[in-house]
Design a protein around this motif. Sequence first.
Motif, PDB file in Angstrom:
ATOM      1  N   GLU A 161      -1.606  56.575  41.362  1.00 38.78           N
ATOM      2  CA  GLU A 161      -2.339  55.841  41.178  1.00 38.78           C
ATOM      3  C   GLU A 161      -1.376  54.319  41.471  1.00 38.78           C
ATOM      4  OE1 GLU A 161      -4.470  55.886  37.763  1.00 38.78           O
ATOM      5  OE2 GLU A 161      -3.386  55.660  36.626  1.00 38.78           O
ATOM      6  N   TYR A 213     -16.597  57.938  45.454  1.00 37.99           N
ATOM      7  CA  TYR A 213     -16.542  56.294  45.410  1.00 37.99           C
ATOM      8  C   TYR A 213     -15.046  55.905  45.988  1.00 37.99           C
ATOM      9  CZ  TYR A 213     -19.810  54.694  42.091  1.00 37.99           C
ATOM     10  OH  TYR A 213     -21.130  54.331  40.815  1.00 37.99           O
ATOM     11  N   ALA A 214     -14.199  56.969  45.808  1.00 37.26           N
ATOM     12  CA  ALA A 214     -12.495  57.126  46.448  1.00 37.26           C
ATOM     13  C   ALA A 214     -13.050  56.565  48.136  1.00 37.26           C
ATOM     14  CB  ALA A 214     -11.890  57.778  46.264  1.00 37.26           C
ATOM     15  N   ARG A 467     -20.782  37.247  46.797  1.00 39.00           N
ATOM     16  CA  ARG A 467     -21.008  38.735  45.603  1.00 39.00           C
ATOM     17  C   ARG A 467     -20.162  39.726  46.885  1.00 39.00           C
ATOM     18  NH1 ARG A 467     -23.087  40.273  42.246  1.00 39.00           N
ATOM     19  NH2 ARG A 467     -25.404  40.548  42.499  1.00 39.00           N
ATOM     20  N   ALA A 469     -20.276  42.624  45.366  1.00 40.76           N
ATOM     21  CA  ALA A 469     -21.312  43.779  45.102  1.00 40.76           C
ATOM     22  C   ALA A 469     -22.428  43.128  45.625  1.00 40.76           C
ATOM     23  CB  ALA A 469     -21.800  43.259  43.779  1.00 40.76           C
ATOM     24  N   ASP A 513     -11.169  37.971  39.083  1.00 41.20           N
ATOM     25  CA  ASP A 513      -9.657  38.598  37.894  1.00 41.20           C
ATOM     26  C   ASP A 513      -8.463  38.275  38.615  1.00 41.20           C
ATOM     27  OD1 ASP A 513      -8.560  39.900  36.196  1.00 41.20           O
ATOM     28  OD2 ASP A 513      -9.252  41.583  36.351  1.00 41.20           O
ATOM     29  N   GLY A 515      -5.735  39.096  37.274  1.00 45.42           N
ATOM     30  CA  GLY A 515      -4.975  39.561  36.948  1.00 45.42           C
ATOM     31  C   GLY A 515      -3.843  40.472  37.408  1.00 45.42           C
ATOM     32  N   LYS A 516      -2.929  41.077  36.996  1.00 47.76           N
ATOM     33  CA  LYS A 516      -2.254  42.220  37.855  1.00 47.76           C
ATOM     34  C   LYS A 516      -2.591  43.264  37.570  1.00 47.76           C
ATOM     35  CE  LYS A 516       1.340  40.824  39.432  1.00 47.76           C
ATOM     36  NZ  LYS A 516       2.811  40.525  40.319  1.00 47.76           N
ATOM     37  N   VAL A 517      -2.746  43.909  36.135  1.00 47.02           N
ATOM     38  CA  VAL A 517      -2.580  45.181  35.297  1.00 47.02           C
ATOM     39  C   VAL A 517      -4.595  46.032  35.998  1.00 47.02           C
ATOM     40  CG1 VAL A 517      -2.720  46.488  33.432  1.00 47.02           C
ATOM     41  CG2 VAL A 517      -1.680  44.461  33.850  1.00 47.02           C
ATOM     42  N   PHE A 518      -3.851  46.590  36.878  1.00 48.26           N
ATOM     43  CA  PHE A 518      -5.625  47.201  36.887  1.00 48.26           C
ATOM     44  C   PHE A 518      -6.519  47.022  37.132  1.00 48.26           C
ATOM     45  CE2 PHE A 518      -3.591  51.441  34.451  1.00 48.26           C
ATOM     46  CZ  PHE A 518      -4.222  52.383  35.703  1.00 48.26           C
ATOM     47  N   ASN A 519      -6.236  45.830  37.693  1.00 46.26           N
ATOM     48  CA  ASN A 519      -7.047  44.551  39.029  1.00 46.26           C
ATOM     49  C   ASN A 519      -8.013  45.089  40.393  1.00 46.26           C
ATOM     50  OD1 ASN A 519      -8.581  42.901  40.410  1.00 46.26           O
ATOM     51  ND2 ASN A 519      -6.737  41.132  39.533  1.00 46.26           N
ATOM     52  N   MET A 520      -9.176  45.938  39.535  1.00 47.24           N
ATOM     53  CA  MET A 520     -10.014  47.463  40.038  1.00 47.24           C
ATOM     54  C   MET A 520     -10.711  46.277  40.984  1.00 47.24           C
ATOM     55  SD  MET A 520      -8.670  49.770  39.186  1.00 47.24           S
ATOM     56  CE  MET A 520      -9.483  51.359  39.432  1.00 47.24           C
ATOM     57  N   GLU A 521     -11.395  45.049  40.539  1.00 49.63           N
ATOM     58  CA  GLU A 521     -12.208  44.027  41.295  1.00 49.63           C
ATOM     59  C   GLU A 521     -11.284  44.013  42.931  1.00 49.63           C
ATOM     60  OE1 GLU A 521     -12.837  40.111  39.024  1.00 49.63           O
ATOM     61  OE2 GLU A 521     -14.172  40.146  40.716  1.00 49.63           O
ATOM     62  N   GLN A 524     -11.452  47.234  45.183  1.00 50.79           N
ATOM     63  CA  GLN A 524     -12.608  47.527  45.462  1.00 50.79           C
ATOM     64  C   GLN A 524     -13.120  46.219  46.285  1.00 50.79           C
ATOM     65  OE1 GLN A 524     -14.365  48.982  41.875  1.00 50.79           O
ATOM     66  NE2 GLN A 524     -13.357  50.100  41.717  1.00 50.79           N
TER      67      GLN A 524
END
Lengths: 597, 236
Positions: A161, A213-214, A467, A469, A513, A515-521, A524
């Motif tokens: 990860e 998705y990856a 956006r 998406a 977002d 944030g630093k922790v698991f910032n999946m946005e 992606q």
Amino acid sequence: MENFHQYDVIVVGGGGAGLMAAMYASRTAKTAVISKLYPVRSHTGAAQGGIGAALGNLEEDRPEWHTFDTVKGSDYLGDQDAIEFMCNEAVQAVYDLEHMGLPFSRTADGRIAQRPFGGHTNNVTGKPVRRSCYAADRTGHMILQTLYQQCIKNQIVFYDEFQAMDVLIRDGKVAGVVAVELATGELHVFQAKAVVIATGGHGRMWEITSNAYAYTGDGAAIVARRGIPLEDMEFFQFHPTGIYKLGILITEAVRGEGGILFNGKGERFMEKYAPRIKDLASRDVVSRAMYLETRAGNDVNGQRFFYLDVTPETVNKYAELDGRTRPDGTPYRVTAEEIRSKIPDITDFCVTYLGIDPTREPIPVQPTAHYAMGGIPTNKFGEVVIDSQNTVLPGLYAAGEVACVSVHGANRLGTNSLVDLIVFGKHSGLRAAEYALGADFTPLPDDPTGYVREQIDRLRTGSGKERAAQIGRELRSTMFDLVGVFRTEEGLTQAMEKIQELRARFREVRVADSGKVFNMELMQTWELGNLLDLALVTTRSALERRESRGAHARDDFPARDDVNWLKHTLAWLEGDSVKLDYKPVVITRYQPKERTY
Amino acid sequence: MQVKLRVFRFDPEKDQKPRYDTFIMNVDPNDRVLDLLEYVKADFDPSLALRRSCAHGVCGSDAMRVNGRNYLACKVLVKNLNADTITVEPLLGLRVIKDLIVDMGPFFENYRSVLPYLINDEPLPADGKERLQTPEQQMRFEETTKCILCAACTTSCPSFWADDRYVGPAAIVNAHRFIFDSRDRGAEKRLNILNEQIGVWRCRTAFNCTEACPRDIHITQAIAEVKKAIITGKVE
């Protein structure tokens, strides 16, 4: 420096190619794997039907036949020296996997079981040959598991990860990799003498796809932004049998076991397009046939899908008509139970997602974006080559789907993706280690994380008018409609304009977002940027290639043109434009001829 | 159809404690729960964090609790749930890091502890070809080769909830895969490991694991076979 690491060899990607590279490199060099997923989540695990190798366990077969079939399948765009190397190595590669513990399905006498697959033939009779070595219909899963198990046994170092975001190159040599640790958001610098890119494909730019998705083309996009060309990106395989609307792969092994494709009129339409091997023609041929049937109004209910029928009644009826026999010469006949035991996962997919039992009802299928033949140019040792003279970039390697050796040319044969990642994963790892032992570390650039921070800052400080998406949706539908199975000058031109528009709009995106922790946005959104870069390269390469060859089918140039186009495309991403050049195909034993099945 | 989707949320950088966000959405009964979570990310709240990759039940990324039971989000359809409220929560028994993402570290550590790789130092066949194995020998352990390490079983196990040092069903399944492989010579080592206090005897045959397995592995039976091998000293 915090978060600083030093290795002889860094492998980026934990799928089949990456794990093979890591295993072989680590024998002599200090090696680590960086992977954005836990390695066992990699897309190698989704491969189903088998790995091709001329073991000849059930009938006569030879590596030369595998070589010729691959050359022909590539529509003569594959480099024949590399193909011959791969097909010869394939035999030992499969035995190696067995020795590592891979639980292959077995023949009655205890050998590795083999089944027919699209485009694999006995070169004398022209009939399908049993060449695909399989573990039920989860061969990729078993390869991935087995390699990961061996990596545990051999104590390979993993950075799970960790998303690689940049490859550092200084004075024309590799210096390392920059990656973000997903759990903390921290950037890490990995100084390395050699880097092996094994990040897989980029099928997520198409609306209907079998890809995970990856599969966002990270490795190819990273090196493209660092000035390395991409080869033959116009060639992307559409697998003919994806589950209708979902795109989930239904392996060719279903046809290998006797399944038949029907159009809306109930006709076995592949007879018209491939009179000799019919339903087991190459994937590009079958996907194109479906498109032509749709255009003629022969799809099911006018809804652009077809039926794949593997019910015992149908299998047995057509096996009789085709005169198909078992290895012992008896007529080929199957029961529902045998079919389920050969394709248990496919049966499970059909039950879960369609609510049907494939031994009782036909499966609705349509072409699904499946595999990148193009990618980072390499030679047969996995060394990345950066121009039409095949100049090697010292220390940089690529293997698996992200690479373009090229062994698949314009169209990959089924089972050859697994052969590719085992053979070239191994050799790129060996080469990388050998190089690293004789090389010094290249000094890191002054601000090694600068370019990554710049990319992240841009995603965080856009105007927010757009956006991500929505841009992703428009990209996928554009690519599927205009850069799909069939292409035209007009459609490709339109796609180019749309992609440029989307690229401009992408600059207005802002990741909310912070944030630093698991910032999946954040991750992606960055991945979408990779797809936008590769879509541009793909479409531009496709627009320029004015012929039809393998997976690249042009309505306006329906014939293959060996005089002008028997050559590989090299495409450099330069900001919002693409520079093109070409290099010759390596032809050794097989002169191009007309390709029929 | 309209559904009410309740999603467990926790951001360690902002939140003192978890909350549930609710989304009302129109969905197709054939949609996967994963599709619903992707709709949330695309159209409602892009900050929702989860793991996912293959989206068809083979990579094992998206195991989570849906209406109180462990599933792969990509392998459970809205219509399978027979409910118009769908509650999605992270796996139990592993530390929640953010939203639906849990710390998989202990899970993989348990997996590694059972020596999950072929052990056989005997010479390879002289012809360099494959070791022979009959179809019957191969079928003996085939079922446990299907494991995708998604953790749905282990995190549904009450014994694991009680003590995460218990190796858990997934690790035993992967030990089983080698113990019963005719080519392997490491059974004794693995059986010794599994005979320890944190091994198979923690299993209380609750069958939660078998019910949770998205690959339909008969896990409780596999564990029973390992227990039997320990007791009898025979691998059959």
